[in-house]
Write an enzyme that holds these catalytic residues in place. Structure first.
Site, PDB file in Angstrom:
ATOM      1  N   CYS A 184       0.818  -1.219   0.000  1.00  0.00           N
ATOM      2  CA  CYS A 184       0.000   0.000   0.000  1.00  0.00           C
ATOM      3  C   CYS A 184       0.846   1.260   0.000  1.00  0.00           C
ATOM      4  CB  CYS A 184      -0.900   0.010   1.229  1.00  0.00           C
ATOM      5  SG  CYS A 184      -1.728  -1.520   1.470  1.00  0.00           S
TER       6      CYS A 184
HETATM    7  N1  SAJ Z   1       6.949   2.410   8.288  1.00  0.00           N
HETATM    8  C1  SAJ Z   1       8.049   3.172   8.674  1.00  0.00           C
HETATM    9  N2  SAJ Z   1       7.881   4.127   9.629  1.00  0.00           N
HETATM   10  C2  SAJ Z   1       6.660   4.370  10.202  1.00  0.00           C
HETATM   11  C3  SAJ Z   1       5.551   3.582   9.791  1.00  0.00           C
HETATM   12  C4  SAJ Z   1       5.718   2.613   8.834  1.00  0.00           C
HETATM   13  O1  SAJ Z   1       9.166   2.984   8.172  1.00  0.00           O
HETATM   14  O2  SAJ Z   1       6.582   5.245  11.072  1.00  0.00           O
HETATM   15  C5  SAJ Z   1       7.122   1.408   7.252  1.00  0.00           C
HETATM   16  C6  SAJ Z   1       6.734   0.013   7.698  1.00  0.00           C
HETATM   17  O3  SAJ Z   1       7.843  -0.639   8.263  1.00  0.00           O
HETATM   18  C7  SAJ Z   1       6.325  -0.631   6.373  1.00  0.00           C
HETATM   19  C8  SAJ Z   1       5.744   0.537   5.601  1.00  0.00           C
HETATM   20  O4  SAJ Z   1       6.221   1.727   6.211  1.00  0.00           O
HETATM   21  O5  SAJ Z   1       7.452  -1.109   5.691  1.00  0.00           O
HETATM   22  C9  SAJ Z   1       4.214   0.542   5.604  1.00  0.00           C
HETATM   23  O6  SAJ Z   1       3.773   0.323   6.929  1.00  0.00           O
HETATM   24  P1  SAJ Z   1       2.263   0.795   7.342  1.00  0.00           P
HETATM   25  O7  SAJ Z   1       1.902   0.158   8.610  1.00  0.00           O
HETATM   26  O8  SAJ Z   1       2.176   2.269   7.293  1.00  0.00           O
HETATM   27  O9  SAJ Z   1       1.414   0.284   6.118  1.00  0.00           O
HETATM   28  P2  SAJ Z   1       0.618  -1.071   5.851  1.00  0.00           P
HETATM   29  O10 SAJ Z   1       0.748  -1.264   4.402  1.00  0.00           O
HETATM   30  O11 SAJ Z   1       0.920  -2.182   6.753  1.00  0.00           O
HETATM   31  O12 SAJ Z   1      -0.853  -0.722   6.236  1.00  0.00           O
HETATM   32  C10 SAJ Z   1      -1.294   0.547   5.902  1.00  0.00           C
HETATM   33  C11 SAJ Z   1      -2.277   0.915   6.979  1.00  0.00           C
HETATM   34  N3  SAJ Z   1      -1.448   1.351   8.108  1.00  0.00           N
HETATM   35  C12 SAJ Z   1      -1.798   2.199   9.051  1.00  0.00           C
HETATM   36  O13 SAJ Z   1      -2.789   2.873   8.978  1.00  0.00           O
HETATM   37  C13 SAJ Z   1      -0.947   2.243  10.275  1.00  0.00           C
HETATM   38  C14 SAJ Z   1      -3.185   1.909   6.375  1.00  0.00           C
HETATM   39  O14 SAJ Z   1      -2.467   3.033   5.974  1.00  0.00           O
HETATM   40  C15 SAJ Z   1      -3.908   1.336   5.221  1.00  0.00           C
HETATM   41  O15 SAJ Z   1      -5.169   0.933   5.674  1.00  0.00           O
HETATM   42  C16 SAJ Z   1      -3.211   0.180   4.570  1.00  0.00           C
HETATM   43  O16 SAJ Z   1      -1.839   0.472   4.607  1.00  0.00           O
HETATM   44  C17 SAJ Z   1      -3.722   0.086   3.156  1.00  0.00           C
HETATM   45  O17 SAJ Z   1      -4.212  -0.981   2.840  1.00  0.00           O
HETATM   46  O18 SAJ Z   1      -3.662   1.069   2.451  1.00  0.00           O
END
Ligand code: SAJ
Length: 459
Positions: free
Chosen positions: A272
């Site tokens: 995502c």
């Molecule tokens: N990451 C960082 N630093 C942060 C947060 C995340 O480096 O502070 C990295 C993570 O390690 C990962 C990537 O970013 O590699 C994405 O992580 P994520 O948790 O933001 O994204 P997803 O794909 O697991 O899930 C997200 C959902 N996450 C949250 O809301 C916390 C949401 O944005 C969406 O519902 C989902 O993607 C989607 O399906 O779009």
């Protein structure tokens, strides 16, 4: 098999068909079945269909009982037979929207799902697109293909966009209790969509158009990608200044207003966050607009795996070892902790870069038994004291909770920590953290203490 004895909302028809039984579709079918609907799940993967019909879950976020209870109650069945879409009063499309090899949107899954829906469209059906995509997809891609059947939207069938908001691994915010944005092509479409979702989702957020719905989702994920890019740049800057970026972030996070904590990492993974903003960037290029924030964040996030490998090289070099003669252990290859998904995982980039430098690379990930990328398959190693003692460096790429980071710090001669996973273990150490990502072994002095050309001539 589905229980046909009970009266469904149509004449023996099914309440809901969901196309795509992945991390969005499977929780959706379970919630709808729990609410009393009779649900048919569609997937192209035979194994997914078979496991679902056996009452098993192929996702970490759902237990076998979550799925099995619905199957045994006669409210959930799965099939690969797309012609059965005609049995469903409502159809939700929850298929992947990845990037192509050229990093452009790949909506081929949406297209094939839409063709199947169109081929089986029947009067009064409600069609919902939940896959994340660029603004305009529902109206410009789905609508004409559905109206080619001769049916009219808002009269013969109804079409909405309602973005999924599943956060893999999140045990608090689930399909049922996460507010659901929904936009319809016509007011009648929106009414049908609200009526459907209100049967099993707690909070609805109706918006004025499908484009608003599509843009809302893209904003949510672009917000994350850009802020992660910002904090990754702060990490790169802090490294050059010899400042502990983790301490900076913890201190900033004490601000009770006007700040939201993001943490740096080895890069941006998942299906995502690294992907969705590029859907918008691609769309806007076709309108001669350059999405600068998205592009800059993408560049910085893409640089992180190289930064991590640079840290490994730096530490090995100080230990008078070359990367090409070293054995490097990667801890965690999933794209984030507590998930088994490796899509777009920066660990794959790091693994490939280290191999290209001639290192012997092994990985351990409790959630990922084997890893296939670009035709190469890596088998995960069991994490033992012997393994930790026999590698030249360990790189923590994904901070799964089950790993003993004290043991990693104790036994591996060099440790590069890209997630601050060793923070607790280092608390008691003399120099808890030299401020860099090399938390054991060597760390170069801050850039401003390295003599530059000018300072040499000044003397
Ligand atoms: N990451 C960082 N630093 C942060 C947060 C995340 O480096 O502070 C990295 C993570 O390690 C990962 C990537 O970013 O590699 C994405 O992580 P994520 O948790 O933001 O994204 P997803 O794909 O697991 O899930 C997200 C959902 N996450 C949250 O809301 C916390 C949401 O944005 C969406 O519902 C989902 O993607 C989607 O399906 O779009």
């Amino acid at each position: 098999m589905l229980d046909h004895t009970e009266q469904s909302s149509g004449d023996g028809r099914l309440d809901l068909g969901v196309v795509g039984l992945g991390y969005v579709g499977l929780p959706l079918v379970v919630e709808a079945a729990r609410a009393g609907m009779r649900v048919l799940g569609f997937d192209v993967k035979e194994e997914t269909v078979l496991s679902t019909n056996r009452g098993e879950s192929h996702l970490n976020d759902l237990t076998d009982d979550d799925v099995g209870d619905c199957v045994r109650a006669g409210r959930l069945e799965a099939t690969t037979d797309m012609t059965r879409l005609r049995e469903c009063d409502t159809v939700s499309i929850c298929v992947p929207t990845p990037l192509s090899k050229t990093r452009d949107p790949d909506i081929s899954f949406i297209l094939s799902a839409t063709e199947a829906v169109a081929a089986n469209l029947r009067p009064t059906q409600l069609i919902l697109l939940e896959s994340t995509t660029y603004p305009g997809t529902t109206r410009d891609v789905l609508l004409p293909r559905l109206e080619k059947t001769g049916f009219r939207v808002g009269k013969d069938f109804f079409l909405c966009f309602s973005p999924e908001r599943v956060d893999p691994g999140n045990r608090v915010w689930l399909t049922k209790n996460t507010p659901k944005v929904i936009g319809g092509i016509t007011p009648q479409c929106l009414d049908r969509g609200k009526e459907f979702y209100s049967r099993f989702i707690d909070t609805l957020v109706p918006v004025s158009s499908v484009e608003v719905g599509e843009m809302t989702k893209i904003l949510e994920n672009t917000f994350r990608a850009v802020n992660i890019g910002l904090v990754n740049e702060i990490a790169l800057i802090s490294d050059r200044l010899g400042v502990d970026v983790w301490e900076v972030i913890e201190a900033a996070a004490t601000k009770p207003f006007g700040y939201m904590k993001f943490t740096p990492g080895p890069g941006l993974g998942g299906h995502c966050i690294p992907v969705d903003p590029r859907y918008l960037a691609w769309k806007m290029r076709s309108l001669n607009y350059s999405t600068r924030f998205i592009d800059v964040a993408s560049e910085i996030n893409a640089e992180m795996p190289f930064f991590v490998v640079g840290k490994v090289r730096e530490a090995l070099n100080h230990a008078r070892k070359s990367v090409s003669e070293s054995r490097v252990l990667i801890l965690g290859v999933a794209y984030k902790s507590e998930v088994d998904d490796v899509r777009e995982s920066p660990a794959v980039d790091i693994l490939r870069l280290l191999e290209a430098d001639g290192a012997e690379v092994v990985y351990h990930d409790p959630f990922v038994a084997s890893l296939e990328a670009n035709g190469t398959v890596w088998e995960g190693a069991t994490l033992t004291d012997d393994l930790l003692s026999r590698v030249d460096a360990a790189v923590i790429v994904t901070d799964h909770r089950s790993v003993d980071y004290e043991k990693v710090l104790e036994l591996a001669p060099i440790v590069v920590d890209t997630r601050n996973a060793t923070q607790a273990a280092r608390r008691g150490m003399l120099r808890p953290n030299p401020g860099g990502w090399i938390v054991k072994g060597y760390r170069s002095p801050p850039a401003d203490t390295i003599p530059t050309e000018e300072s040499c001539t000044d003397e």
